[in-house]
Design an enzyme around this catalytic site. Sequence first.
Site, mmCIF file in Angstrom:
data_model
loop_
_atom_site.group_PDB
_atom_site.id
_atom_site.type_symbol
_atom_site.label_atom_id
_atom_site.label_comp_id
_atom_site.label_asym_id
_atom_site.label_seq_id
_atom_site.Cartn_x
_atom_site.Cartn_y
_atom_site.Cartn_z
ATOM 1 N N ASP A 1 0.850 -1.191 0.000
ATOM 2 C CA ASP A 1 0.000 0.000 0.000
ATOM 3 C C ASP A 1 0.891 1.247 0.000
ATOM 4 O O ASP A 1 1.903 1.287 0.699
ATOM 5 C CB ASP A 1 -0.895 -0.018 1.246
ATOM 6 N N ILE A 2 0.504 2.270 -0.755
ATOM 7 C CA ILE A 2 1.316 3.496 -0.810
ATOM 8 C C ILE A 2 1.130 4.376 0.421
ATOM 9 O O ILE A 2 1.899 5.311 0.638
ATOM 10 C CB ILE A 2 1.051 4.318 -2.092
ATOM 11 N N ASN B 1 -12.815 -3.334 2.795
ATOM 12 C CA ASN B 1 -13.768 -2.234 2.928
ATOM 13 C C ASN B 1 -14.704 -2.268 1.727
ATOM 14 O O ASN B 1 -14.263 -2.425 0.591
ATOM 15 C CB ASN B 1 -13.031 -0.897 2.986
ATOM 16 N N GLY C 1 -14.994 3.175 4.132
ATOM 17 C CA GLY C 1 -13.621 3.593 3.913
ATOM 18 C C GLY C 1 -13.018 3.156 2.594
ATOM 19 O O GLY C 1 -11.825 3.363 2.369
ATOM 20 N N GLN C 2 -13.810 2.554 1.711
ATOM 21 C CA GLN C 2 -13.262 2.162 0.411
ATOM 22 C C GLN C 2 -13.021 3.419 -0.424
ATOM 23 O O GLN C 2 -13.922 4.231 -0.609
ATOM 24 C CB GLN C 2 -14.208 1.212 -0.323
ATOM 25 N N HIS D 1 -10.410 -5.125 -3.177
ATOM 26 C CA HIS D 1 -9.076 -5.364 -2.631
ATOM 27 C C HIS D 1 -9.182 -5.745 -1.168
ATOM 28 O O HIS D 1 -10.073 -5.306 -0.458
ATOM 29 C CB HIS D 1 -8.150 -4.158 -2.820
ATOM 30 N N HIS E 1 -6.918 -5.856 2.304
ATOM 31 C CA HIS E 1 -5.721 -5.368 2.979
ATOM 32 C C HIS E 1 -5.186 -6.470 3.885
ATOM 33 O O HIS E 1 -5.946 -7.092 4.623
ATOM 34 C CB HIS E 1 -6.056 -4.176 3.892
#
Length: 112
Positions: free
Chosen positions: A30-31, A85, A91-92, A98, A100
């Site tokens: 994740d960035i 999410n 919170g998506q 995806h 996490h």
Amino acid sequence: MDACLFCKLVQGEIPAKTVYEDDQVMAFHDINPQAPTHVLVIPKAHVASMAEVTDPMLAGIVMVKAAEIARQLGVEEGGYRLVANTGAGAGQTVFHLHVHILAGRPLHWPPG
């Protein structure tokens, strides 16, 4: 999906720090990590969210691969959390399914 960030990652149009890839899924760091280990696992096929999944095999593949990747990352013993999410209210922010993988620090409950 021309505008989908994750589809662009899958197509190689945007670089990613990839940790795993096969013909069905891709996993990358994740960035904006929320834990020392924060990896996203996505299906290569575009599906907006878990609410859009119609093929139970797809959801299963993503989750099984997430568990395999967690083992490969060495976070299984210390514990990890899988989060999907679904929708903006949850919170998506990228509307491509995806999961996490979060690990490497205490993950309290309930999440906030």
